[in-house]
Design an enzyme around this catalytic site. Sequence first.
Site, PDB file in Angstrom:
ATOM      1  N   SER A 146      28.420  30.749  79.064  1.00 56.37           N
ATOM      2  CA  SER A 146      28.942  32.092  78.960  1.00 56.37           C
ATOM      3  C   SER A 146      29.919  32.712  78.790  1.00 56.37           C
ATOM      4  CB  SER A 146      29.737  31.372  80.822  1.00 56.37           C
ATOM      5  OG  SER A 146      29.544  33.413  81.214  1.00 56.37           O
ATOM      6  N   ASP A 224      19.979  33.320  87.731  1.00 51.53           N
ATOM      7  CA  ASP A 224      21.101  33.510  87.517  1.00 51.53           C
ATOM      8  C   ASP A 224      22.000  34.525  87.983  1.00 51.53           C
ATOM      9  OD1 ASP A 224      24.318  33.659  86.395  1.00 51.53           O
ATOM     10  OD2 ASP A 224      23.746  32.751  84.487  1.00 51.53           O
ATOM     11  N   HIS A 257      23.440  29.837  86.993  1.00 55.04           N
ATOM     12  CA  HIS A 257      24.415  29.665  86.114  1.00 55.04           C
ATOM     13  C   HIS A 257      25.035  28.848  86.042  1.00 55.04           C
ATOM     14  CE1 HIS A 257      26.727  32.215  83.769  1.00 55.04           C
ATOM     15  NE2 HIS A 257      28.206  31.842  83.865  1.00 55.04           N
TER      16      HIS A 257
END
Lengths: 278, 278
Positions: A146, A224, A257
């Site tokens: 991320s 996600d 995620h």
Amino acid sequence: MQRIEQHASFGGRQEVWQHASSRTGTDMKLGVYLPPKALAGEKCPVLYWLSGLTCTEQNFITKAGAQQFAAGHNLIVVAPDTSPRGEGVPNGDAYDLGQGAGFYVNATQQPWTKHFQMESYIVDELPALIEAYFPASPARGIFGHSMGGHGALTLALRHPGRYRSVSAFAPIVAPSIVPWGQKAFKAYLGDDMAAWRAHDTVQLIAASAPGHRLPLLVDQGDADEFLATQLKPELLKAACEQVGYPFTLRLQPGHDHSYYFIASFIADHFAHHAQALG
Amino acid sequence: MQRIEQHASFGGRQEVWQHASSRTGTDMKLGVYLPPKALAGEKCPVLYWLSGLTCTEQNFITKAGAQQFAAGHNLIVVAPDTSPRGEGVPNGDAYDLGQGAGFYVNATQQPWTKHFQMESYIVDELPALIEAYFPASPARGIFGHSMGGHGALTLALRHPGRYRSVSAFAPIVAPSIVPWGQKAFKAYLGDDMAAWRAHDTVQLIAASAPGHRLPLLVDQGDADEFLATQLKPELLKAACEQVGYPFTLRLQPGHDHSYYFIASFIADHFAHHAQALG
């Protein structure tokens, strides 16, 4: 450098260290996994992991299931904190700015400049420290998740020759045009869009010199929750295709995620890095 | 039963569920890992994990690295909370009594009797629920860590035929004579030492009937900070040797009491259970 944790793990040792950083002006913590060969004193390549928003040095070392592969490939794995922290360190209004959200840039704007120098910390100070304190060879790889995927990709692209391999899980590839990146870049780098583009993977790929192209491996969950608003891997794909940048994007069905996603595919990332780091 | 989390993981799915328990009189949470075959609707054996002091349903599912092996062996893995929790549920003065410290017994003493019925919850209510809601076969294994290692060993020994396999990491094997166990047993079971012995692995081994002996696999770190005061695996070894109980104790050099220890050897425990549950 002071060791504050140590745990036997897969024939090696997971440690946590703390040191006074000259770049951030704070005490910084980092996870260091030493594989069996490093414990025996042999020099091993170093793989740097950059974590995402809100994370400390703990998330990756406790949740990713990385140690078994670090041991198998005999790689040292270094997982630093995501920002300076503590009293006297400025903070934002939410989880996505300030402490826990350093974005791996050197801030040029007040009140962030004094402590938020994460690019220099990760690229210069930390490797010098690791290579002085541990049996580390100069072969370095970098990966992250991320915000940390953004960090890994941009630092590898901005510092050709510094890393021999790079990969990312669900990276923020176009921070200049998504809310997380815009908020952070406006605060840390100011209003000059040229400064933003210099830390934007999609822009860096477009401008990359053919001689220094490390193959990218990117995994992205198709479930996600941040895919469409913050991550936009299709922009990275298009940028790579446009300039012929070597790039593998894997859309992983049903994955979100979380660290469950990272753990599911981390074996492949270790294999990718181990091949380059020898 | 209400699903409150779900994450794709190693081709299967890590879920967290919550339900109103009739045995504890509270809402209870549990982790459920569904391997690929279970997602495809095929019945799979169920391996129950019991966690240690202070843990919730989260510790094992985030830190043990179990999902890759659950997926590989196609085992459903159920990881319940370690006690009832919430307002109105009594609590102790420290981490080792009350919420987070159920010790897998049915309390007979006030103020614990109303909610602290963890043995019935784990042995009866939970399997009935799992076998009703998921594609679970009636083949059950059980394992755990520390207080949960005590739980796994005693529940398997107290309920012959209920589980087909059992193992433990750093279990409390003689709770009647160590501080953690004595504090909990005095509170939950009162002053009658005979009641304590009925929940003490070393005592249960000594009294076990030769016909129902599940082979024990126990891993124990030799750098475990609780080894000498709370765990005392040598007492289990002596008890097993005395009655010829099938038993493998592995002292793992340098390992402590943490999830880094569990993760390092969990593959072997999955192999042990898969062989029996196959």
